[in-house]
Design a protein around this motif. Structure first.
Motif, PDB file in Angstrom:
ATOM      1  N   GLY A   5       0.820  -1.204   0.000  1.00  0.00           N
ATOM      2  CA  GLY A   5       0.000   0.000   0.000  1.00  0.00           C
ATOM      3  C   GLY A   5       0.851   1.248   0.000  1.00  0.00           C
ATOM      4  N   ALA A   6       0.192   2.353  -0.368  1.00  0.00           N
ATOM      5  CA  ALA A   6       0.888   3.628  -0.487  1.00  0.00           C
ATOM      6  C   ALA A   6       1.457   4.099   0.848  1.00  0.00           C
ATOM      7  CB  ALA A   6      -0.061   4.672  -1.056  1.00  0.00           C
ATOM      8  N   LEU A   7       0.806   3.665   1.932  1.00  0.00           N
ATOM      9  CA  LEU A   7       1.209   4.200   3.234  1.00  0.00           C
ATOM     10  C   LEU A   7       2.140   3.279   3.998  1.00  0.00           C
ATOM     11  CD1 LEU A   7      -2.201   5.752   4.344  1.00  0.00           C
ATOM     12  CD2 LEU A   7      -0.194   6.912   3.419  1.00  0.00           C
ATOM     13  N   SER A   8       2.552   2.179   3.368  1.00  0.00           N
ATOM     14  CA  SER A   8       3.390   1.236   4.103  1.00  0.00           C
ATOM     15  C   SER A   8       4.785   1.814   4.360  1.00  0.00           C
ATOM     16  CB  SER A   8       3.511  -0.071   3.315  1.00  0.00           C
ATOM     17  OG  SER A   8       4.399   0.095   2.236  1.00  0.00           O
ATOM     18  N   LEU A   9       5.308   1.540   5.533  1.00  0.00           N
ATOM     19  CA  LEU A   9       6.666   1.953   5.894  1.00  0.00           C
ATOM     20  C   LEU A   9       7.422   0.709   6.321  1.00  0.00           C
ATOM     21  CD1 LEU A   9       6.042   5.203   7.981  1.00  0.00           C
ATOM     22  CD2 LEU A   9       7.401   5.066   5.901  1.00  0.00           C
ATOM     23  N   VAL A  13      13.522  -0.235   4.791  1.00  0.00           N
ATOM     24  CA  VAL A  13      13.556   0.963   3.963  1.00  0.00           C
ATOM     25  C   VAL A  13      13.734   2.194   4.839  1.00  0.00           C
ATOM     26  CG1 VAL A  13      12.190   2.394   2.387  1.00  0.00           C
ATOM     27  CG2 VAL A  13      12.177  -0.088   2.131  1.00  0.00           C
ATOM     28  N   ILE A  17      16.789   4.920   4.729  1.00  0.00           N
ATOM     29  CA  ILE A  17      16.510   6.360   4.582  1.00  0.00           C
ATOM     30  C   ILE A  17      17.130   7.134   5.741  1.00  0.00           C
ATOM     31  CG2 ILE A  17      14.672   8.098   4.610  1.00  0.00           C
ATOM     32  CD1 ILE A  17      12.921   6.062   3.072  1.00  0.00           C
TER      33      ILE A  17
ATOM     34  N   LEU B  69       9.281   2.166  -3.874  1.00  0.00           N
ATOM     35  CA  LEU B  69       9.013   2.799  -2.582  1.00  0.00           C
ATOM     36  C   LEU B  69       7.531   3.157  -2.493  1.00  0.00           C
ATOM     37  CD1 LEU B  69      12.194   3.390  -2.919  1.00  0.00           C
ATOM     38  CD2 LEU B  69      11.771   5.165  -1.248  1.00  0.00           C
ATOM     39  N   SER B  70       6.986   3.108  -1.279  1.00  0.00           N
ATOM     40  CA  SER B  70       5.602   3.531  -1.100  1.00  0.00           C
ATOM     41  C   SER B  70       5.564   5.057  -1.054  1.00  0.00           C
ATOM     42  CB  SER B  70       5.040   2.960   0.200  1.00  0.00           C
ATOM     43  OG  SER B  70       5.637   3.605   1.303  1.00  0.00           O
ATOM     44  N   VAL B  71       4.368   5.627  -1.144  1.00  0.00           N
ATOM     45  CA  VAL B  71       4.209   7.071  -1.046  1.00  0.00           C
ATOM     46  C   VAL B  71       4.766   7.564   0.286  1.00  0.00           C
ATOM     47  CG1 VAL B  71       2.558   8.980  -0.990  1.00  0.00           C
ATOM     48  CG2 VAL B  71       2.163   7.053  -2.530  1.00  0.00           C
ATOM     49  N   GLU B  73       7.040   6.167   2.182  1.00  0.00           N
ATOM     50  CA  GLU B  73       8.501   6.054   2.233  1.00  0.00           C
ATOM     51  C   GLU B  73       9.172   7.168   1.444  1.00  0.00           C
ATOM     52  OE1 GLU B  73       8.473   1.183   2.786  1.00  0.00           O
ATOM     53  OE2 GLU B  73       8.664   2.080   0.808  1.00  0.00           O
TER      54      GLU B  73
END
Lengths: 106, 257
Positions: A5-9, A13, A17, B69-71, B73
């Motif tokens: 999903g778009a909100l996954s962290l 990763v 970062i 990468l996700s949004v 991230e």
């Protein structure tokens, strides 16, 4: 491409970062800290100052070399538009449109 | 075989006291404040430039999404790294498994210039508290550094200009990243729309901006030649680092040569 999903962290990763952030903060803060204590020779400064452009070229060269006439032509379009207008969005849009056009022709 | 390139250079043995004797410009600076007015002026001056930076942010967001990468991230990277060229390089290097060493090293190498830029602010920033100075430096990017130098050199004494201009850049950078990453995720086959070319296009545009006249030609040719040669020999993306360092090395050797 991951199917997440778009909100996954993802923890890995996020860790990479954060390492990038630490390296960047080191460069941003380190200069003032170090140079208020030591002198950097002009020679070293000259070397450091070419790094950003050189790294961009080092990435771009093999990437373009792996492409064909369509990519080279579109690269030329981006160069020209960016040079004349200094408008990044316009340059990118022109590049993408022309690569599609050139690929249809070549 | 083992010829030392430094033998014909006599290194002057200076004492560390010299470091406190700096350029005469420092003595001319009277007062530097860290005020709300400085932050506001920085914000207002930087807004037009921040809109332009937003273009890179959108491109970065699209590329980050293409790299998997996700949004969230991508936005997180923009929020905490805040260094455009290095972020774009990082997502280009991104792979599975993540080449951590290459990414972090490339980030450091690309951003090394910030050390010099930060150091150039020293005449003014040494009048600020450590917290003000180092806190502001987090928000330093190429664009607002240039604006800040111009402002401070004019004798404004606005020590908070870098912070104000940097806050605007940060906001636009993060928002445009989210925008690009959201759009980027909706794109199906990138090649069909030419989106696979965005990265090369971004780098061409970056190169145009980084071009500093004919003095740039030799290091760039060195970087280009080394990178293309190394790409055939070295694993992964190390050719990028090798190309960049070769150019820096040649510049160091050739300086005043």
């Amino acid at each position: 491409m991951t199917g997440e999903g778009a909100l996954s962290l993802e923890p890995t990763v996020v860790a990479v970062i954060l390492a990038m952030a630490a390296a960047t903060v080191l460069t941003k803060v380190g200069g003032l800290w170090l140079l208020s204590r030591f002198d950097v020779s002009d020679r070293l400064e000259a070397g450091l100052s070419v790094l950003p452009g050189a790294i961009v070229i080092a990435l771009l060269g093999p990437e373009l070399a792996a492409g064909g006439p369509a990519e080279w032509g579109a690269g030329g379009v981006v160069l020209l538009v960016m040079w004349r207008t200094e408008n990044i969005l316009l340059a990118l849009v022109s590049g993408v449109v022309s690569v599609v056009a050139f690929r249809a022709v070549v | 075989m083992s010829s030392d390139p430094n033998t014909d250079e006599s290194v002057p043995a200076e004492s560390s006291e010299v470091a406190s004797e700096r350029s005469p410009i420092e003595t001319q600076i009277e007062s530097v404040t860290f005020s709300r007015d400085g932050v506001r002026t920085g914000i207002l001056t930087c807004i037009p430039i921040a809109i332009g930076v937003g273009g890179y942010g959108v491109a970065f967001g699209v590329l980050a999404r293409q790299s998997g990468l996700s949004v969230a991230e991508a936005a997180f990277m923009s929020a905490v790294v805040l260094a455009g060229a290095s972020q774009i390089v990082a997502v280009e290097l991104w792979a599975d498994p993540i080449p951590v060493a290459a990414i972090v090293f490339a980030t450091f190498a690309i951003n090394l210039r910030y050390s010099l830029m930060g150091a150039a602010l020293r005449p003014w920033f040494r009048k600020l508290t450590s917290r003000q100075a180092y806190g502001s430096l987090f928000f330093m990017a190429d664009e607002n550094w240039a604006l800040t130098m111009r402002d401070l050199k004019s004798g404004s004494g606005r020590g908070a200009f870098l912070l104000g201009s940097g806050l605007v850049l940060w906001l636009f950078w993060v928002v445009s990243t989210i925008l690009g990453a959201t759009v980027g995720g909706a794109i199906g086959d990138p090649q069909q729309y030419g989106f696979d070319f965005i990265l090369a296009a971004v780098f061409v545009a970056l190169a145009v901006e980084l071009w500093e006249g004919t003095s740039t030609l030799v290091p760039w040719l060195v970087a280009l030649g080394t990178a293309i040669a190394a790409a055939n020999v070295l694993p992964g993306q190390w050719y990028v680092i090798v190309g960049g360092l070769a150019a820096a090395l040649v510049e160091v050797i050739r300086h005043d040569g």
